[in-house]
Design an enzyme around this catalytic site. Structure first.
Site, short mmCIF file in Angstrom:
data_model
loop_
_atom_site.label_atom_id
_atom_site.label_comp_id
_atom_site.label_asym_id
_atom_site.label_seq_id
_atom_site.Cartn_x
_atom_site.Cartn_y
_atom_site.Cartn_z
N LEU A 164 -27.34 14.33 -8.58
CA LEU A 164 -28.21 13.25 -7.83
C LEU A 164 -29.55 12.38 -8.77
O LEU A 164 -30.23 12.53 -7.93
CB LEU A 164 -28.92 13.90 -6.69
CG LEU A 164 -28.35 14.55 -5.75
CD1 LEU A 164 -29.20 15.57 -4.44
CD2 LEU A 164 -27.19 13.68 -5.10
N ALA B 122 -20.25 16.21 -12.38
CA ALA B 122 -21.03 17.27 -11.73
C ALA B 122 -22.96 16.35 -12.32
O ALA B 122 -23.58 16.22 -13.62
CB ALA B 122 -22.05 18.63 -12.23
N ILE B 123 -22.92 15.29 -11.60
CA ILE B 123 -24.43 14.20 -11.76
C ILE B 123 -25.84 14.75 -11.82
O ILE B 123 -26.56 14.66 -12.56
CB ILE B 123 -24.16 12.69 -10.90
CG1 ILE B 123 -22.29 12.00 -11.36
CG2 ILE B 123 -25.28 12.26 -11.71
CD1 ILE B 123 -22.25 11.71 -12.22
N LYS C 128 -25.67 4.82 -4.32
CA LYS C 128 -26.41 5.83 -4.80
C LYS C 128 -27.68 6.52 -3.91
O LYS C 128 -27.96 5.84 -3.99
CB LYS C 128 -26.60 5.48 -6.51
CG LYS C 128 -26.19 7.32 -6.96
CD LYS C 128 -26.82 7.29 -9.07
CE LYS C 128 -26.78 8.42 -9.62
NZ LYS C 128 -25.55 9.36 -9.01
N ILE D 124 -14.40 13.26 3.19
CA ILE D 124 -15.53 13.94 3.18
C ILE D 124 -16.14 14.29 1.99
O ILE D 124 -15.62 13.26 0.96
CB ILE D 124 -14.13 15.39 2.62
CG1 ILE D 124 -13.44 15.74 1.59
CG2 ILE D 124 -13.61 15.98 4.13
CD1 ILE D 124 -12.48 16.34 1.25
N CYS E 161 -23.88 17.14 -1.47
CA CYS E 161 -24.30 16.83 -2.42
C CYS E 161 -23.29 18.66 -3.12
O CYS E 161 -24.33 19.71 -3.29
CB CYS E 161 -25.24 16.70 -3.52
SG CYS E 161 -25.35 16.45 -5.27
#
Lengths: 276, 317
Positions: free
Chosen positions: B79, B76-77, B51, B197, B136
């Protein structure tokens, strides 16, 4: 909360039985010896359907005895339909047991179980194990209509008291299940609940007003189910023993909580530790 | 005496990174590998891209962070990560035990972030290679800016290149007009490989609440829904650069992986596919071997780009 170190496995299981207690809600019995032996109340599995699709919701372990477990699910789309229509002899791949279940020991000997709708699926095994341990158990169970109440008689058969509520008054109390809890909650020492988020928030509020701690089993969309993707989070107090280790907030960060994974640190959390 | 035909060779090289199987587990989808270790034999999966880590701790986006959509997943974590200092102190040592390649993933908000975090992370022996996440889509406009602007992509890559000699993989965004142009710039700036991608920007709206479903409003789409977009991106990038491509986007089966490989990907990443079935990487590796055996091909590397007449290649076939 007694935090478990889970060791999930991939299980190839065999459907042993199926019943549909109410239209669209199915209980699938499975031969799954390792799951049956190890599953704790409130734990769940993820399913890989025979066509290779994965159900994006956790399936709570409904019953576990001998070599058999059962799962209760409501058919809402193609994937739950695929599982819901399985018949005796069909195969189903499961990943589990996942998550930390209820901490039954911490609930003590006089427990109010509160279920909303299909949230009942997470509470039957808890009721059985609590009764086995000599606890007094009372189920408060709410649904939209009398027809949507599932298997309340199984709780009665265990020796639990049962109070029902329906939104339309067609059976039991006419209104929310939390209104029953408001009336009767003081008779108990702790609460364990599962259901939709608004109900769980209300259970937490009633518990707070009555001085009862509540363990809430949260429902959420999962992607991985094993704690890898951080998609299913809930804000949790940094002081919670379930809180993942996380450094102090970076400059400019106003949020004073951490995000805990419902699938990994949960799905059961103490209500007073949630910051939702 | 019956001699068994030699098993087809599916090992690959990305820069200095040697992989026994041509599959990496996509960043953000596989945690630290530990989460899947009980379900999958990690020695058979090629490697894990960890991660992404940033300079400072990030709590990530508010929930909900996931929306299942037709043939895919919107996420939509944001980061979420403990920041590089805590990461080095508490997490990296664990990766030394993993029986597969470990690729660290670096995200940032400035050129200096990319240089600093790359240098700190790559210095650890537990880390075999670095993936630079310049793409991201879920951290406001800043996160993806680097992958969408050739000048910033070039500067971030050059900064990270200067910070490590380990294999540097740069992850590109599909949310650009000309991905081949960005690919050329990043190659020239010193990348050893390109990941093609990242997720495709998207959103979903709850029509009962009349509001977006994601806490972050917008998200990144992954899964089978984006596979044709990703295959085309690999195809275009493969005609633009000579460095190896790590193809990714909706890969669940060996045949999916082959589309990417034939378009020009030297290796592939599996992300959302692990959520469908944790055994997906093993099935992909087995399926690739079966395909090669069936077609009388000894080495996977010889069919990279085979469907793409404009494939430039690394000259390493």
């Amino acid at each position: 909360m007694d935090v478990l170190k889970t060791s999930p496995q991939v299980h190839e299981t065999l459907v042993s039985d199926r019943r549909e207690p109410i239209p669209g809600t199915v209980v699938i019995g499975l031969v799954a010896p390792a799951l049956a032996a190890n599953a704790r109340p409130g734990q769940f599995v993820m399913a890989v359907t025979p066509s290779g699709e994965r159900v994006a919701t956790a399936l709570g372990i409904y019953e576990a005895e001998g070599e058999r477990i059962s799962l209760m699910l409501t058919i809402v789309g193609p994937r739950t339909r695929e599982i819901g229509l399985l018949a005796r002899g069909d195969r189903l791949t499961l990943v589990g047991p996942l998550g930390n279940g209820f901490d039954l020991h911490a609930l003590g000997k006089n427990v109010a179980l509160v279920a909303g709708g299909v949230g009942i699926a997470s509470l039957l095994l808890a009721a059985a194990r609590l009764v086995e341990a000599g606890a007094s158990v009372h189920l408060y169970y709410g649904a939209r209509t009398a027809e949507a109440l599932v298997d309340d008689e199984l709780f009665e058969a265990l020796g639990a008291g049962v109070s029902l509520a329906t939104d339309d008054g067609s059976r039991g109390h006419h209104g929310f299940v939390t209104e029953l809890l408001e009336r009767e909650g003081r008779a108990h020492a702790a609460i364990a609940a599962c259901g939709p988020s608004p109900m769980l928030r209300a259970v937490g509020a009633v518990g707070r007003a009555q001085g009862l701690r509540a363990q809430l089993s949260l429902e959420e969309t999962f992607a991985c189910g094993v704690g890898a993707c951080w998609g299913c989070v809930v804000p949790l107090s940094r002081a919670s023993e379930q809180a993942p280790k996380f450094p102090p907030p970076a400059p400019g960060e106003k949020r004073d909580y951490v995000h805990a994974r419902i699938c990994r640190e949960g799905p059961v959390f103490w209500s007073d530790q949630l910051r939702w | 005496m019956v001699t068994r035909a030699a098993e087809p060779d599916i090992s690959v090289r990305l820069g200095k990174l040697e992989l026994a199987a041509p599959t990496l587990m996509g960043s953000g989808c596989y945690g630290s590998g530990e989460e899947y270790a009980a379900l999958v034999d990690l020695s058979k999966i090629g490697g894990v891209v960890l991660k992404s880590v940033t300079r400072l701790p990030r709590l990530g986006n508010d929930a909900p962070r996931l929306v299942p959509v037709a043939s895919g997943l919107l996420n939509a974590i944001g980061l979420q990560n403990p920041g590089i200092e805590s990461y080095l102190a508490n997490d990296v040592a664990k990766f030394g035990d993993r029986p597969c390649a470990i690729v660290g993933s670096v995200a940032g908000f400035s050129v200096d972030d990319y240089a600093y975090v790359t240098e700190r992370l790559a210095a650890r022996e537990e880390i075999d290679a670095i993936e630079l996440n310049i793409s991201c889509p879920n951290v406001g406009s800043e996160g993806e800016t680097f992958a969408c602007d050739p000048d910033l992509a070039e500067r971030a890559t050059r900064a990270a290149r200067g910070a490590t000699d380990k294999t540097l993989i740069v992850k590109l965004s599909p949310n650009v007009t000309d991905i081949a142009q960005i690919a050329r710039v990043v190659e020239a700036a010193g990348a050893d490989a390109l990941a093609v991608i990242n997720t495709v920007r998207g959103m979903s709206i709850d029509v009962e609440r009349c509001a977006p479903r994601l806490g972050n409003v917008t998200g990144g789409l992954s899964g089978a829904a984006i596979r044709p977009i990703a295959v085309l991106a690999v195809w275009e990038v493969a005609r633009a650069v000579h460095i190896p491509i790590l193809g990714q986007g909706g890969i669940e089966t060996a045949r999916d992986a082959l589309e990417f490989i034939l378009a020009g990907a030297a290796a592939v990443s599996i992300g959302t596919g692990n959520f469908t079935d944790p055994r997906a990487p093993l099935a992909v590796a087995a399926g690739l071997r079966a395909y090669l055996a069936q077609h009388g091909i000894a080495r996977l590397a010889t069919i990279v780009g085979k469907a793409n007449p404009g494939f430039l290649g690394t000259g390493e076939r």
